[in-house]
Design a protein around this motif. Structure first.
Motif, PDB file in Angstrom:
ATOM      1  N   ASP A 126      -2.152   8.972  -1.425  1.00 34.41           N
ATOM      2  CA  ASP A 126      -3.366   8.650  -0.674  1.00 34.41           C
ATOM      3  C   ASP A 126      -3.835   7.211  -0.891  1.00 34.41           C
ATOM      4  OD1 ASP A 126      -3.679   9.928  -3.221  1.00 34.41           O
ATOM      5  OD2 ASP A 126      -5.832   9.989  -2.941  1.00 34.41           O
ATOM      6  N   TYR A 127      -3.240   6.518  -1.857  1.00 33.43           N
ATOM      7  CA  TYR A 127      -3.571   5.115  -2.084  1.00 33.43           C
ATOM      8  C   TYR A 127      -2.442   4.164  -1.671  1.00 33.43           C
ATOM      9  CZ  TYR A 127      -7.710   6.508  -4.746  1.00 33.43           C
ATOM     10  OH  TYR A 127      -8.923   7.017  -5.118  1.00 33.43           O
ATOM     11  N   GLN A 128      -1.349   4.689  -1.170  1.00 37.08           N
ATOM     12  CA  GLN A 128      -0.179   3.857  -0.870  1.00 37.08           C
ATOM     13  C   GLN A 128      -0.451   2.826   0.237  1.00 37.08           C
ATOM     14  OE1 GLN A 128       3.492   4.207  -1.645  1.00 37.08           O
ATOM     15  NE2 GLN A 128       3.002   5.345  -3.486  1.00 37.08           N
ATOM     16  N   HIS A 129      -1.214   3.207   1.241  1.00 39.07           N
ATOM     17  CA  HIS A 129      -1.417   2.291   2.369  1.00 39.07           C
ATOM     18  C   HIS A 129      -2.058   0.979   1.938  1.00 39.07           C
ATOM     19  CE1 HIS A 129      -3.630   1.254   6.360  1.00 39.07           C
ATOM     20  NE2 HIS A 129      -2.494   0.609   6.272  1.00 39.07           N
ATOM     21  N   HIS A 130      -3.103   1.076   1.116  1.00 35.85           N
ATOM     22  CA  HIS A 130      -3.827  -0.133   0.707  1.00 35.85           C
ATOM     23  C   HIS A 130      -3.386  -0.682  -0.645  1.00 35.85           C
ATOM     24  CE1 HIS A 130      -6.409  -0.006   4.116  1.00 35.85           C
ATOM     25  NE2 HIS A 130      -7.110   1.051   3.745  1.00 35.85           N
ATOM     26  N   ALA A 131      -2.428  -0.035  -1.297  1.00 34.64           N
ATOM     27  CA  ALA A 131      -2.071  -0.408  -2.667  1.00 34.64           C
ATOM     28  C   ALA A 131      -1.743  -1.887  -2.811  1.00 34.64           C
ATOM     29  CB  ALA A 131      -0.895   0.444  -3.154  1.00 34.64           C
ATOM     30  N   VAL A 148       9.784  -3.257  -8.728  1.00 36.96           N
ATOM     31  CA  VAL A 148       8.332  -3.097  -8.654  1.00 36.96           C
ATOM     32  C   VAL A 148       7.955  -2.330  -7.389  1.00 36.96           C
ATOM     33  CG1 VAL A 148       6.139  -4.324  -8.386  1.00 36.96           C
ATOM     34  CG2 VAL A 148       7.819  -5.116 -10.067  1.00 36.96           C
ATOM     35  N   GLU A 149       8.612  -2.654  -6.289  1.00 33.67           N
ATOM     36  CA  GLU A 149       8.359  -1.944  -5.033  1.00 33.67           C
ATOM     37  C   GLU A 149       8.626  -0.444  -5.196  1.00 33.67           C
ATOM     38  OE1 GLU A 149      10.352  -1.689  -0.585  1.00 33.67           O
ATOM     39  OE2 GLU A 149      10.238  -3.657  -1.551  1.00 33.67           O
ATOM     40  N   ARG A 150       9.730  -0.108  -5.828  1.00 27.87           N
ATOM     41  CA  ARG A 150      10.069   1.297  -6.043  1.00 27.87           C
ATOM     42  C   ARG A 150       9.077   1.967  -6.984  1.00 27.87           C
ATOM     43  NH1 ARG A 150      16.625   0.479  -6.799  1.00 27.87           N
ATOM     44  NH2 ARG A 150      17.127   0.287  -4.563  1.00 27.87           N
ATOM     45  N   ALA A 151       8.618   1.236  -7.996  1.00 20.80           N
ATOM     46  CA  ALA A 151       7.644   1.797  -8.930  1.00 20.80           C
ATOM     47  C   ALA A 151       6.319   2.094  -8.229  1.00 20.80           C
ATOM     48  CB  ALA A 151       7.428   0.838 -10.098  1.00 20.80           C
ATOM     49  N   ILE A 152       5.932   1.235  -7.291  1.00 21.61           N
ATOM     50  CA  ILE A 152       4.719   1.496  -6.508  1.00 21.61           C
ATOM     51  C   ILE A 152       4.884   2.798  -5.729  1.00 21.61           C
ATOM     52  CG2 ILE A 152       3.295   0.710  -4.567  1.00 21.61           C
ATOM     53  CD1 ILE A 152       3.891  -2.158  -5.430  1.00 21.61           C
ATOM     54  N   GLU A 153       6.004   2.916  -5.033  1.00 21.90           N
ATOM     55  CA  GLU A 153       6.254   4.092  -4.207  1.00 21.90           C
ATOM     56  C   GLU A 153       6.356   5.364  -5.043  1.00 21.90           C
ATOM     57  OE1 GLU A 153       9.782   2.891  -2.211  1.00 21.90           O
ATOM     58  OE2 GLU A 153       8.726   1.717  -0.685  1.00 21.90           O
ATOM     59  N   ASP A 154       6.911   5.223  -6.245  1.00 25.22           N
ATOM     60  CA  ASP A 154       7.130   6.403  -7.092  1.00 25.22           C
ATOM     61  C   ASP A 154       5.889   6.835  -7.857  1.00 25.22           C
ATOM     62  OD1 ASP A 154       9.762   6.483  -6.303  1.00 25.22           O
ATOM     63  OD2 ASP A 154      10.549   5.540  -8.127  1.00 25.22           O
ATOM     64  N   HIS A 200       0.621   0.391   9.972  1.00 26.14           N
ATOM     65  CA  HIS A 200      -0.006   1.258   8.968  1.00 26.14           C
ATOM     66  C   HIS A 200       0.999   2.163   8.260  1.00 26.14           C
ATOM     67  CE1 HIS A 200      -3.655  -0.268  10.713  1.00 26.14           C
ATOM     68  NE2 HIS A 200      -3.335   0.240  11.880  1.00 26.14           N
ATOM     69  N   TYR A 201       2.212   1.641   8.113  1.00 24.24           N
ATOM     70  CA  TYR A 201       3.227   2.343   7.340  1.00 24.24           C
ATOM     71  C   TYR A 201       3.051   1.943   5.870  1.00 24.24           C
ATOM     72  CZ  TYR A 201       7.808   3.950   5.785  1.00 24.24           C
ATOM     73  OH  TYR A 201       8.826   4.601   5.122  1.00 24.24           O
ATOM     74  N   PRO A 202       3.156   2.886   4.924  1.00 23.01           N
ATOM     75  CA  PRO A 202       2.897   2.535   3.521  1.00 23.01           C
ATOM     76  C   PRO A 202       4.016   1.727   2.860  1.00 23.01           C
ATOM     77  CG  PRO A 202       3.566   4.830   3.681  1.00 23.01           C
ATOM     78  CD  PRO A 202       3.407   4.335   5.097  1.00 23.01           C
ATOM     79  N   ALA A 203       4.387   0.626   3.506  1.00 27.90           N
ATOM     80  CA  ALA A 203       5.403  -0.273   2.942  1.00 27.90           C
ATOM     81  C   ALA A 203       4.726  -1.207   1.940  1.00 27.90           C
ATOM     82  CB  ALA A 203       6.063  -1.077   4.059  1.00 27.90           C
ATOM     83  N   GLN A 204       5.426  -1.544   0.899  1.00 29.01           N
ATOM     84  CA  GLN A 204       4.838  -2.328  -0.191  1.00 29.01           C
ATOM     85  C   GLN A 204       5.459  -3.718  -0.253  1.00 29.01           C
ATOM     86  OE1 GLN A 204       2.273  -0.914  -1.422  1.00 29.01           O
ATOM     87  NE2 GLN A 204       2.708   1.128  -0.604  1.00 29.01           N
ATOM     88  N   ALA A 205       4.674  -4.715   0.082  1.00 27.47           N
ATOM     89  CA  ALA A 205       5.150  -6.093   0.071  1.00 27.47           C
ATOM     90  C   ALA A 205       4.861  -6.719  -1.286  1.00 27.47           C
ATOM     91  CB  ALA A 205       4.466  -6.888   1.176  1.00 27.47           C
TER      92      ALA A 205
END
Length: 214
Positions: free
Chosen positions: A174-179, A163-169, A135-140
């Protein structure tokens, strides 16, 4: 590539994603961290449905690294031969299982660097495991997220790392986990590659994609 959307528009998009699917789930079947690593590694250039079909019996008899090593290369190969690139993938599954037994006491590590050191495990696979299991907000970022991110302007970028960095930025914390799950499902079923189903899209009015379809 669309321009980066503003904060308020992105928040509205994810408000709608959440309302539509409050708890989005990955579609790869697994029973523990180890089977999740194997399933995601096998999913490269293959469909989730195809991987699930191949691993159903495999995971019944080999749901730990020790059992996978005991099954051996021929046994692993026999179970996954319906998946693309199955010979090389079987070798990777065996080798990563051996490494987990030898170096990690049979446990799957929960750091990106350690995961990426395993054969057949790249950054995307590591991020999926970090997100889904710990449940770490990592973006695949896969092809669906790359397409959706650039079409919509949610997280545009020239490559998957951008794209991964843009998601994180840019996506609210509060939406990062399920993004990434929301974006994968949107890309898989609505914002498809060849003819996006814009008429059925619940963020259509917020999306700047110029080639919208009826």
């Amino acid at each position: 590539m669309a321009k980066q959307l503003d904060y308020h528009t992105i928040r509205e998009i994810f408000d709608r994603f959440q309302a539509s699917e409050p708890e989005p789930k990955g579609e790869l079947h697994h029973v523990n961290a180890f089977t999740l690593v194997v399933a995601v590694a096998l999913s490269a250039q293959a469909t989730d449905a195809g991987v699930n079909k191949a691993t159903a019996k495999l995971f019944e008899i080999a749901d730990t690294p020790e059992k996978m090593v005991a099954l051996g290369l021929e046994g692993i190969t026999e179970h996954i031969r319906t998946i693309g690139l199955y010979r090389n993938k079987a070798k990777n599954v065996l080798k990563l299982s051996e490494i987990l037994v030898a170096n990690y006491g049979g446990e799957v590590p929960n750091s990106r660097a350690a995961l990426q050191s395993l054969p057949g495990v790249g950054r995307k696979t590591a991020n999926v495991v970090l997100n889904m299991w710990w449940h770490y907000p990592a973006q695949a970022v896969d092809t669906h997220i790359f397409r959706v991110g650039n079409r919509t302007g949610i997280c545009p970028g020239k490559d998957v790392v951008a794209v991964e960095r843009a998601i994180e930025d840019n996506i609210p914390v509060d939406y990062q986990h399920h993004a990434h799950h929301w974006m994968i499902l949107h890309g898989r079923y609505i914002c498809v590659a060849r003819k996006p189903k814009c008429g059925a899209c619940h963020i259509r009015d917020l999306c700047p994609f110029e080639e919208k379809t009826l």
